[in-house]
Design an enzyme around this catalytic site. Structure first.
Site, PDB file in Angstrom:
ATOM      1  N   THR A   1       0.822  -1.208   0.000  1.00  0.00           N
ATOM      2  CA  THR A   1       0.000   0.000   0.000  1.00  0.00           C
ATOM      3  C   THR A   1       0.860   1.263   0.000  1.00  0.00           C
ATOM      4  O   THR A   1       1.969   1.263   0.550  1.00  0.00           O
ATOM      5  CB  THR A   1      -0.901  -0.001   1.259  1.00  0.00           C
ATOM      6  N   ASP A   2       0.302   2.338  -0.551  1.00  0.00           N
ATOM      7  CA  ASP A   2       1.001   3.634  -0.506  1.00  0.00           C
ATOM      8  C   ASP A   2       1.021   4.215   0.910  1.00  0.00           C
ATOM      9  O   ASP A   2       1.720   5.192   1.167  1.00  0.00           O
ATOM     10  CB  ASP A   2       0.383   4.641  -1.498  1.00  0.00           C
ATOM     11  N   GLU A   3       0.259   3.605   1.825  1.00  0.00           N
ATOM     12  CA  GLU A   3       0.218   4.142   3.195  1.00  0.00           C
ATOM     13  C   GLU A   3       1.555   3.982   3.910  1.00  0.00           C
ATOM     14  O   GLU A   3       1.789   4.623   4.930  1.00  0.00           O
ATOM     15  CB  GLU A   3      -0.905   3.476   3.999  1.00  0.00           C
TER      16      GLU A   3
ATOM     17  N   TYR B   1      -1.548  -0.501  11.054  1.00  0.00           N
ATOM     18  CA  TYR B   1      -1.742  -1.162   9.752  1.00  0.00           C
ATOM     19  C   TYR B   1      -0.578  -0.849   8.821  1.00  0.00           C
ATOM     20  O   TYR B   1       0.088  -1.752   8.291  1.00  0.00           O
ATOM     21  CB  TYR B   1      -3.063  -0.723   9.104  1.00  0.00           C
TER      22      TYR B   1
ATOM     23  N   LYS C   1       2.489  -3.196   7.259  1.00  0.00           N
ATOM     24  CA  LYS C   1       2.716  -3.382   5.820  1.00  0.00           C
ATOM     25  C   LYS C   1       4.152  -2.970   5.464  1.00  0.00           C
ATOM     26  O   LYS C   1       4.803  -3.630   4.657  1.00  0.00           O
ATOM     27  CB  LYS C   1       1.702  -2.579   4.995  1.00  0.00           C
TER      28      LYS C   1
HETATM   29  P1  NAD Z   1      -9.625  -7.489   2.689  1.00  0.00           P
HETATM   30  O1  NAD Z   1      -9.570  -7.148   4.134  1.00  0.00           O
HETATM   31  O2  NAD Z   1     -10.868  -7.240   1.915  1.00  0.00           O
HETATM   32  O3  NAD Z   1      -9.299  -9.055   2.498  1.00  0.00           O
HETATM   33  C1  NAD Z   1      -8.251  -9.697   3.149  1.00  0.00           C
HETATM   34  C2  NAD Z   1      -8.370 -11.193   2.882  1.00  0.00           C
HETATM   35  O4  NAD Z   1      -7.263 -11.847   3.518  1.00  0.00           O
HETATM   36  C3  NAD Z   1      -9.639 -11.824   3.439  1.00  0.00           C
HETATM   37  O5  NAD Z   1     -10.229 -12.691   2.490  1.00  0.00           O
HETATM   38  C4  NAD Z   1      -9.157 -12.596   4.656  1.00  0.00           C
HETATM   39  O6  NAD Z   1      -9.969 -13.740   4.965  1.00  0.00           O
HETATM   40  C5  NAD Z   1      -7.751 -12.977   4.226  1.00  0.00           C
HETATM   41  N1  NAD Z   1      -6.870 -13.234   5.365  1.00  0.00           N
HETATM   42  C6  NAD Z   1      -6.660 -12.436   6.454  1.00  0.00           C
HETATM   43  N2  NAD Z   1      -5.808 -13.020   7.292  1.00  0.00           N
HETATM   44  C7  NAD Z   1      -5.439 -14.207   6.735  1.00  0.00           C
HETATM   45  C8  NAD Z   1      -4.566 -15.247   7.115  1.00  0.00           C
HETATM   46  N3  NAD Z   1      -3.899 -15.210   8.282  1.00  0.00           N
HETATM   47  N4  NAD Z   1      -4.405 -16.315   6.289  1.00  0.00           N
HETATM   48  C9  NAD Z   1      -5.092 -16.386   5.114  1.00  0.00           C
HETATM   49  N5  NAD Z   1      -5.948 -15.417   4.701  1.00  0.00           N
HETATM   50  C10 NAD Z   1      -6.117 -14.343   5.502  1.00  0.00           C
HETATM   51  O7  NAD Z   1      -8.371  -6.765   2.040  1.00  0.00           O
HETATM   52  P2  NAD Z   1      -8.248  -6.017   0.626  1.00  0.00           P
HETATM   53  O8  NAD Z   1      -8.776  -4.655   0.758  1.00  0.00           O
HETATM   54  O9  NAD Z   1      -8.736  -6.922  -0.425  1.00  0.00           O
HETATM   55  O10 NAD Z   1      -6.647  -5.895   0.523  1.00  0.00           O
HETATM   56  C11 NAD Z   1      -5.863  -6.933  -0.054  1.00  0.00           C
HETATM   57  C12 NAD Z   1      -4.407  -6.522   0.001  1.00  0.00           C
HETATM   58  O11 NAD Z   1      -4.228  -5.297  -0.691  1.00  0.00           O
HETATM   59  C13 NAD Z   1      -3.877  -6.307   1.419  1.00  0.00           C
HETATM   60  O12 NAD Z   1      -2.562  -6.809   1.476  1.00  0.00           O
HETATM   61  C14 NAD Z   1      -3.883  -4.792   1.566  1.00  0.00           C
HETATM   62  O13 NAD Z   1      -2.905  -4.368   2.480  1.00  0.00           O
HETATM   63  C15 NAD Z   1      -3.578  -4.357   0.160  1.00  0.00           C
HETATM   64  N6  NAD Z   1      -4.084  -3.027  -0.224  1.00  0.00           N
HETATM   65  C16 NAD Z   1      -5.388  -2.697  -0.025  1.00  0.00           C
HETATM   66  C17 NAD Z   1      -5.848  -1.451  -0.442  1.00  0.00           C
HETATM   67  C18 NAD Z   1      -7.298  -1.048  -0.281  1.00  0.00           C
HETATM   68  O14 NAD Z   1      -7.645   0.087  -0.597  1.00  0.00           O
HETATM   69  N7  NAD Z   1      -8.180  -1.916   0.170  1.00  0.00           N
HETATM   70  C19 NAD Z   1      -4.975  -0.544  -1.055  1.00  0.00           C
HETATM   71  C20 NAD Z   1      -3.631  -0.926  -1.241  1.00  0.00           C
HETATM   72  C21 NAD Z   1      -3.205  -2.172  -0.836  1.00  0.00           C
HETATM   73  P1  TYD Z   2     -10.316   4.299   4.658  1.00  0.00           P
HETATM   74  O1  TYD Z   2     -11.301   3.818   3.655  1.00  0.00           O
HETATM   75  O2  TYD Z   2     -10.348   3.710   6.018  1.00  0.00           O
HETATM   76  O3  TYD Z   2      -8.900   4.149   3.995  1.00  0.00           O
HETATM   77  P2  TYD Z   2      -7.447   4.656   4.538  1.00  0.00           P
HETATM   78  O4  TYD Z   2      -7.586   5.310   5.840  1.00  0.00           O
HETATM   79  O5  TYD Z   2      -6.711   3.377   4.636  1.00  0.00           O
HETATM   80  O6  TYD Z   2      -6.951   5.579   3.499  1.00  0.00           O
HETATM   81  O7  TYD Z   2     -10.509   5.861   4.827  1.00  0.00           O
HETATM   82  C1  TYD Z   2     -10.346   6.744   3.743  1.00  0.00           C
HETATM   83  C2  TYD Z   2     -10.470   8.151   4.269  1.00  0.00           C
HETATM   84  O8  TYD Z   2     -11.801   8.354   4.767  1.00  0.00           O
HETATM   85  C3  TYD Z   2      -9.561   8.432   5.467  1.00  0.00           C
HETATM   86  O9  TYD Z   2      -9.098   9.773   5.379  1.00  0.00           O
HETATM   87  C4  TYD Z   2     -10.467   8.271   6.664  1.00  0.00           C
HETATM   88  C5  TYD Z   2     -11.804   8.733   6.133  1.00  0.00           C
HETATM   89  N1  TYD Z   2     -12.991   8.096   6.771  1.00  0.00           N
HETATM   90  C6  TYD Z   2     -14.002   8.876   7.333  1.00  0.00           C
HETATM   91  O10 TYD Z   2     -13.945  10.120   7.323  1.00  0.00           O
HETATM   92  N2  TYD Z   2     -15.078   8.241   7.899  1.00  0.00           N
HETATM   93  C7  TYD Z   2     -15.168   6.891   7.955  1.00  0.00           C
HETATM   94  O11 TYD Z   2     -16.165   6.365   8.511  1.00  0.00           O
HETATM   95  C8  TYD Z   2     -14.135   6.104   7.347  1.00  0.00           C
HETATM   96  C9  TYD Z   2     -14.201   4.605   7.347  1.00  0.00           C
HETATM   97  C10 TYD Z   2     -13.061   6.749   6.761  1.00  0.00           C
END
Ligand code: NAD
Ligand code: TYD
Length: 336
Positions: free
Chosen positions: A125-127, A150, A154
Site C-alpha cells: 500500500t502507498d500508506e 496497519y 505493511k
Molecule cells: P480485505 O480485508 O478485503 O481481504 C483480506 C483477505 O485476507 C480476506 O479474504 C481474509 O480472509 C484474508 N486473510 C486475512 N488473514 C489471513 C490469514 N492469516 N491467512 C489467510 N488469509 C487471511 O483486504 P483487501 O482490501 O482486499 O486488501 C488486499 C491486500 O491489498 C492487502 O494486502 C492490503 O494491504 C492491500 N491493499 C489494499 C488497499 C485497499 O484500498 N483496500 C490498497 C492498497 C493495498
Molecule cells: P479508509 O477507507 O479507512 O482508507 P485509509 O484510511 O486506509 O486511506 O478511509 C479513507 C479516508 O476516509 C480516510 O481519510 C479516513 C476517512 N474516513 C471517514 O472520514 N469516515 C469513515 O467512517 C471512514 C471509514 C473513513
C-alpha cells in the site's frame, strides 16, 4: 501460468480471481484464505465451478500447510494479498496486524524459499510512505514513514519481502497501491460505508474536517497492475499503483450523496482518527514505463458502477453487516 494467491476471498483478491479467470491469465488458480470477517466466498460464487479454480481454507501463518500446498499444486508464482487491511481496526487492536501482515508474510516467504518457488509478488500500500505534504508525490524511493499499526505492519512486510530478494535472490516484487474502491468491498472502508449508509438514509461519519486527501483506484485497474508487475515487472523492484485522482473525503461523500439522492445534511462530523494521515499521493510512472500499464477507469465511471452494484446487492450488504459488523461499528463510531 499456475498461480497460488492468498487472501482471494477478500475485496481485491476476489476481484483478481474473477478477472484472472475471465481474461484467461491463468491455467490454474489456487486461493488460500483463512476466511476472517473480511473473507467471503460469496464474492467468488461466479467462479466456484471453474475447473481451473480451487479454494483452500487455511492460515498463511501455517508455513507447513503452505509448503504442502505449494508441493501439491506446483505454482509458478505466488501473489500475496492476505492481510488485515483496515486502519481503524488496527487502532482498536493492532495484534492481529502484526500476526497476519508481518508474521504471515514472513511465513509465506519462508514457504516460497523452502520450495524454491520462482516468483513472489507482495501486494502492499502507498500508506507505508505516511502523510505527504503538497506539492510532493511519493515515488518508490520515498522514505517509509508509516503512521498506523496497519501501515507499519505493511512497511515491515515490504522490507521483509525485499530482503528475500537481496539476501536469498528470490524473485520478489512489491506493489504499493493507493485507495481501492469497487464492488464487493467490505463496508468498513470509506466508499462502501458511505454508499451503504446513504442508501438507507443513515448518518455518514466524517472524521475531523473531512479534508484529508486520498488517491482513488478502481479495483480492476489495481488487479491489471498486479498482473502487469508480475509478468512484465522486474524482481527486486517496487511499483506504485495509483488512480491519479486525488480527492478530499468530503468531495467523495458529496458525490455519493448526490448519486443516491440524499441531502448533504447526512454528513456528520465525528472525532478524528488518531494519527490520521492528511494526504496520500504517489507517482506511477515507474510501472507505466516498465509494463505499459495505465489506470483505465475514470473515478466518476467507477464510482457510478460501484454505487449501482451496492444498489443491486442489498442482500450481500445485509449479510456482511450482520453479526460482528454491528459490534465493530458500535466500538468504532459510538464513542466518537
Ligand atoms: P480485505 O480485508 O478485503 O481481504 C483480506 C483477505 O485476507 C480476506 O479474504 C481474509 O480472509 C484474508 N486473510 C486475512 N488473514 C489471513 C490469514 N492469516 N491467512 C489467510 N488469509 C487471511 O483486504 P483487501 O482490501 O482486499 O486488501 C488486499 C491486500 O491489498 C492487502 O494486502 C492490503 O494491504 C492491500 N491493499 C489494499 C488497499 C485497499 O484500498 N483496500 C490498497 C492498497 C493495498
Ligand atoms: P479508509 O477507507 O479507512 O482508507 P485509509 O484510511 O486506509 O486511506 O478511509 C479513507 C479516508 O476516509 C480516510 O481519510 C479516513 C476517512 N474516513 C471517514 O472520514 N469516515 C469513515 O467512517 C471512514 C471509514 C473513513
Amino acid at each position: 501460468m499456475r498461480l497460488l494467491i492468498t487472501g482471494g476471498a477478500g475485496f481485491i483478491g476476489s476481484a483478481f480471481v474473477r478477472l484472472a479467470l475471465q481474461e484467461n491469465w491463468v491455467g490454474r488458480l489456487v486461493n488460500l484464505d483463512k476466511l476472517t470477517y473480511a473473507g467471503n466466498l460469496e464474492n467468488l460464487s461466479s467462479v466456484e465451478n471453474d475447473p481451473r479454480y480451487r479454494f483452500v481454507q487455511g492460515d498463511i501463518c501455517d508455513t507447513a500447510q503452505v509448503i504442502a500446498l505449494i508441493e501439491e499444486e506446483k505454482p509458478d508464482a505466488i501473489v500475496h494479498f492476505a492481510a488485515e487491511s483496515h486502519v481503524d481496526r488496527s487502532i482498536l487492536g493492532p495484534a492481529a496486524f502484526v500476526e497476519t501482515n508481518v508474521k504471515g508474510t514472513f511465513s509465506m516467504l519462508e514457504a516460497a524459499r523452502a520450495t524454491r518457488l520462482a516468483r513472489f509478488l507482495h501486494v502492499s500500500t502507498d500508506e507505508v510512505y505516511g502523510s505527504i505534504d503538497e506539492p510532493h508525490d511519493a515515488d518508490e524511493e520515498y522514505p517509509l514513514k508509516a503512521s498506523s499499526p496497519y501501515s507499519a505492519s505493511k512497511a515491515g512486510s515490504d522490507l521483509l519481502a525485499l530482503s528475500y530478494y537481496t539476501t536469498f535472490k528470490m524473485a520478489v516484487t512489491v506493489t504499493r497501491a493507493s485507495n481501492n474502491y469497487g464492488p464487493f468491498q467490505f463496508p468498513e472502508k470509506l466508499i462502501p460505508l458511505m454508499i451503504s449508509n446513504a442508501l438507507e438514509g443513515k448518518p455518514l461519519p466524517i472524521y475531523g474536517d473531512g479534508m484529508q486527501v486520498r488517491d482513488w483506484l478502481f479495483v480492476d485497474d489495481h488487479c491489471r497492475a498486479i498482473w502487469a508487475a508480475l509478468t512484465k515487472g522486474a524482481a527486486g523492484q517496487i511499483y506504485n499503483v495509483g488512480g491519479s485522482r486525488a480527492l478530499p473525503n468530503r468531495a467523495v461523500v458529496e458525490m455519493i450523496l448526490e448519486a443516491v439522492g440524499q441531502p448533504s445534511s447526512l454528513m456528520t462530523t465525528v472525532a478524528d482518527r488518531p494519527g490520521h494521515d492528511r494526504r496520500y499521493a504517489i507517482t506511477t510512472e515507474k510501472l507505466e514505463k516498465a509494463t505499459g500499464w495505465k489506470a483505465l477507469v475514470p473515478f466518476e465511471q467507477g464510482l457510478a458502477e460501484t454505487i449501482q452494484w451496492y444498489r443491486d446487492n442489498t442482500a450481500w450488504i445485509a449479510r456482511v453487516r450482520s453479526g460482528d459488523y454491528q459490534a465493530y461499528y458500535t466500538k468504532n463510531y459510538q464513542s466518537r
